[in-house]
Design a protein around this motif. Structure first.
Motif, PDB file in Angstrom:
ATOM      1  N   SER A 249       1.577 -15.260  83.772  1.00 22.75           N
ATOM      2  CA  SER A 249       0.554 -14.821  82.813  1.00 22.75           C
ATOM      3  C   SER A 249      -0.748 -15.576  83.037  1.00 22.75           C
ATOM      4  O   SER A 249      -1.841 -14.998  82.962  1.00 22.75           O
ATOM      5  CB  SER A 249       1.066 -15.031  81.386  1.00 22.75           C
ATOM      6  N   PHE A 250      -0.643 -16.878  83.299  1.00 19.87           N
ATOM      7  CA  PHE A 250      -1.807 -17.715  83.599  1.00 19.87           C
ATOM      8  C   PHE A 250      -2.617 -17.106  84.746  1.00 19.87           C
ATOM      9  O   PHE A 250      -3.835 -16.898  84.641  1.00 19.87           O
ATOM     10  CB  PHE A 250      -1.307 -19.117  83.969  1.00 19.87           C
ATOM     11  N   ALA A 251      -1.943 -16.793  85.855  1.00 24.90           N
ATOM     12  CA  ALA A 251      -2.632 -16.265  87.039  1.00 24.90           C
ATOM     13  C   ALA A 251      -3.187 -14.869  86.784  1.00 24.90           C
ATOM     14  O   ALA A 251      -4.323 -14.553  87.173  1.00 24.90           O
ATOM     15  CB  ALA A 251      -1.666 -16.241  88.225  1.00 24.90           C
ATOM     16  N   THR A 252      -2.400 -14.030  86.120  1.00 26.12           N
ATOM     17  CA  THR A 252      -2.828 -12.652  85.857  1.00 26.12           C
ATOM     18  C   THR A 252      -4.040 -12.617  84.949  1.00 26.12           C
ATOM     19  O   THR A 252      -5.011 -11.890  85.205  1.00 26.12           O
ATOM     20  CB  THR A 252      -1.672 -11.857  85.224  1.00 26.12           C
ATOM     21  N   HIS A 253      -4.026 -13.409  83.887  1.00 24.41           N
ATOM     22  CA  HIS A 253      -5.153 -13.410  82.946  1.00 24.41           C
ATOM     23  C   HIS A 253      -6.417 -13.962  83.590  1.00 24.41           C
ATOM     24  O   HIS A 253      -7.524 -13.479  83.317  1.00 24.41           O
ATOM     25  CB  HIS A 253      -4.788 -14.212  81.694  1.00 24.41           C
ATOM     26  N   LEU A 254      -6.273 -14.960  84.452  1.00 31.66           N
ATOM     27  CA  LEU A 254      -7.441 -15.479  85.171  1.00 31.66           C
ATOM     28  C   LEU A 254      -8.048 -14.391  86.056  1.00 31.66           C
ATOM     29  O   LEU A 254      -9.275 -14.201  86.084  1.00 31.66           O
ATOM     30  CB  LEU A 254      -7.043 -16.683  86.026  1.00 31.66           C
ATOM     31  N   LEU A 255      -7.200 -13.690  86.779  1.00 31.14           N
ATOM     32  CA  LEU A 255      -7.677 -12.639  87.681  1.00 31.14           C
ATOM     33  C   LEU A 255      -8.337 -11.514  86.897  1.00 31.14           C
ATOM     34  O   LEU A 255      -9.406 -11.018  87.271  1.00 31.14           O
ATOM     35  CB  LEU A 255      -6.517 -12.084  88.511  1.00 31.14           C
ATOM     36  N   GLU A 256      -7.725 -11.121  85.785  1.00 35.46           N
ATOM     37  CA  GLU A 256      -8.279 -10.050  84.953  1.00 35.46           C
ATOM     38  C   GLU A 256      -9.663 -10.406  84.416  1.00 35.46           C
ATOM     39  O   GLU A 256     -10.492  -9.522  84.196  1.00 35.46           O
ATOM     40  CB  GLU A 256      -7.340  -9.761  83.778  1.00 35.46           C
ATOM     41  N   ASN A 257      -9.893 -11.689  84.221  1.00 28.66           N
ATOM     42  CA  ASN A 257     -11.171 -12.121  83.654  1.00 28.66           C
ATOM     43  C   ASN A 257     -12.175 -12.548  84.725  1.00 28.66           C
ATOM     44  O   ASN A 257     -13.193 -13.170  84.415  1.00 28.66           O
ATOM     45  CB  ASN A 257     -10.947 -13.254  82.658  1.00 28.66           C
ATOM     46  N   GLY A 258     -11.852 -12.226  85.994  1.00 30.94           N
ATOM     47  CA  GLY A 258     -12.838 -12.398  87.056  1.00 30.94           C
ATOM     48  C   GLY A 258     -12.734 -13.657  87.884  1.00 30.94           C
ATOM     49  O   GLY A 258     -13.639 -13.949  88.669  1.00 30.94           O
ATOM     50  N   ALA A 259     -11.656 -14.411  87.732  1.00 26.54           N
ATOM     51  CA  ALA A 259     -11.517 -15.641  88.515  1.00 26.54           C
ATOM     52  C   ALA A 259     -11.316 -15.323  89.995  1.00 26.54           C
ATOM     53  O   ALA A 259     -10.740 -14.303  90.353  1.00 26.54           O
ATOM     54  CB  ALA A 259     -10.345 -16.474  87.996  1.00 26.54           C
ATOM     55  N   ASP A 260     -11.782 -16.222  90.845  1.00 32.11           N
ATOM     56  CA  ASP A 260     -11.660 -16.081  92.283  1.00 32.11           C
ATOM     57  C   ASP A 260     -10.213 -16.335  92.712  1.00 32.11           C
ATOM     58  O   ASP A 260      -9.562 -17.272  92.232  1.00 32.11           O
ATOM     59  CB  ASP A 260     -12.595 -17.089  92.957  1.00 32.11           C
ATOM     60  N   LEU A 261      -9.703 -15.505  93.619  1.00 30.97           N
ATOM     61  CA  LEU A 261      -8.312 -15.619  94.047  1.00 30.97           C
ATOM     62  C   LEU A 261      -8.036 -16.968  94.711  1.00 30.97           C
ATOM     63  O   LEU A 261      -6.953 -17.551  94.531  1.00 30.97           O
ATOM     64  CB  LEU A 261      -7.970 -14.479  95.024  1.00 30.97           C
ATOM     65  N   ARG A 262      -8.994 -17.479  95.448  1.00 29.42           N
ATOM     66  CA  ARG A 262      -8.826 -18.782  96.102  1.00 29.42           C
ATOM     67  C   ARG A 262      -8.687 -19.906  95.062  1.00 29.42           C
ATOM     68  O   ARG A 262      -7.881 -20.817  95.217  1.00 29.42           O
ATOM     69  CB  ARG A 262     -10.022 -19.046  97.023  1.00 29.42           C
ATOM     70  N   ALA A 263      -9.475 -19.823  93.985  1.00 29.35           N
ATOM     71  CA  ALA A 263      -9.384 -20.824  92.919  1.00 29.35           C
ATOM     72  C   ALA A 263      -8.012 -20.760  92.248  1.00 29.35           C
ATOM     73  O   ALA A 263      -7.411 -21.795  91.942  1.00 29.35           O
ATOM     74  CB  ALA A 263     -10.485 -20.597  91.887  1.00 29.35           C
ATOM     75  N   ILE A 264      -7.514 -19.547  92.029  1.00 32.86           N
ATOM     76  CA  ILE A 264      -6.181 -19.384  91.430  1.00 32.86           C
ATOM     77  C   ILE A 264      -5.120 -19.972  92.351  1.00 32.86           C
ATOM     78  O   ILE A 264      -4.183 -20.635  91.899  1.00 32.86           O
ATOM     79  CB  ILE A 264      -5.900 -17.890  91.144  1.00 32.86           C
TER      80      ILE A 264
END
Length: 298
Positions: A249-264
């Motif tokens: 959920s942490f990773a999915t919500h970050l991605l949904e809100n525009g976080a960079d995949l490398r940062a995740i």
């Protein structure tokens, strides 16, 4: 070279050179032991140095009758690694796994929770109980930092760098990374350490462990699973979840809100970004929004 000797050397290599955890090494060992058992059962007298592709193909064929495609793929990958090691050490010139392909398997998309569901789970924690503040801090730390359950149970007081806004996490293969931690999660951890943890009779060698059981020892993985399962039942959550669900959920919500995949990737501690890319498949509407927002031909 006998199989047992080769296997012992390989395990040393996995531990010392690749820095793998004990669990990972055991899994690699089990894959090779399956091949050894097949050779013994069929009275095939071949060593790791002279076994040929045809023999391994027959092993895989028999294996396919009793294990699913995902397990086959994992075993084939383990054997490829083993024979690559033998080539690396100049024991062999060729890899008998070179022409053997793993079965095509679809990636299983991780289950996730909504923000509302996570809120309901944390609100369901009974703060009147001695372990209440601890359990609420555990759920929030799993979700806000994206930790594996083993990373959470081994988290230490000396790993908390709240003034800098980070915690130090020890992941697979004892690799360490720094992960940001929100002020809200810091507050919950401080509530636990200042009001609950100080009343626990801490056992020797556990003084630095952050999350303790009532006997003052490090929590087990099983206990974290139990805490999560009980909360899910309490709110009548119609999903099968585990501590790992909060990481997804942490990773999915970050991605949904525009976080960079490398940062995740860095925050999750994934060695390869290919592992992180599975989250690209979770929310198709998010990807469509990215195209709409950023592509010049929108």
């Amino acid at each position: 070279m006998k199989w047992n000797n080769a296997l012992t050397d390989y395990k040393h290599y996995l531990k010392l050179e690749r820095g793998l955890s004990e669990n990972s090494i055991i899994n690699y060992e089990l894959d090779i032991l399956k091949l050894i058992r097949f050779l013994d059962d069929n009275s095939i007298n071949l060593s790791p140095l002279n076994i040929k592709t045809e023999t391994i193909q027959e092993f895989i064929y028999q294996l396919a009758k009793v294990v699913n495609e995902r397990s086959q793929s994992r075993i084939i990958s383990g054997l490829k690694s083993f024979f690559s090691y033998l080539i690396f050490e100049d024991y062999r010139d060729t890899n008998p796994m070179e022409l053997i392909e793993a079965p095509k398997i679809g990636r299983k998309l991780p289950d996730t929770l909504t923000v509302k569901e996570i809120d309901l789970l944390t609100e369901a924690v009974d703060l009147s109980k001695a372990e209440g503040h601890r359990n609420k801090a555990i759920i929030e730390t799993l979700y806000s930092c994206g930790l594996r359950v083993s990373e959470l149970t081994s988290l230490k007081l000396s790993d908390l760098f709240f003034e800098e806004g980070f915690i130090k996490v020890t992941g697979k293969g004892d690799k360490q990374r720094f992960v940001p931690i929100s002020p809200y999660t810091q507050k919950l951890i401080n509530l636990y350490t200042n009001h609950s943890r100080i009343h626990v009779p801490i056992q020797s060698s556990h003084e630095d462990i952050l999350f303790l059981n009532r006997r003052g020892r490090q929590l087990t993985r099983a206990m974290i699973f139990t805490i999560v399962k009980q909360l899910a039942v309490k709110i009548k959550l119609n999903k099968t979840i585990s501590p790992h669900t909060f990481r997804h959920s942490f990773a999915t919500h970050l991605l949904e809100n525009g976080a960079d995949l490398r940062a995740i990737q860095l925050m999750l501690g994934h060695e390869s970004i290919t592992t992180t890319e599975i989250y690209m498949h979770v929310d198709r509407t998010h990807l469509a929004n990215v195209i709409e927002q950023f592509h010049p031909r929108k």
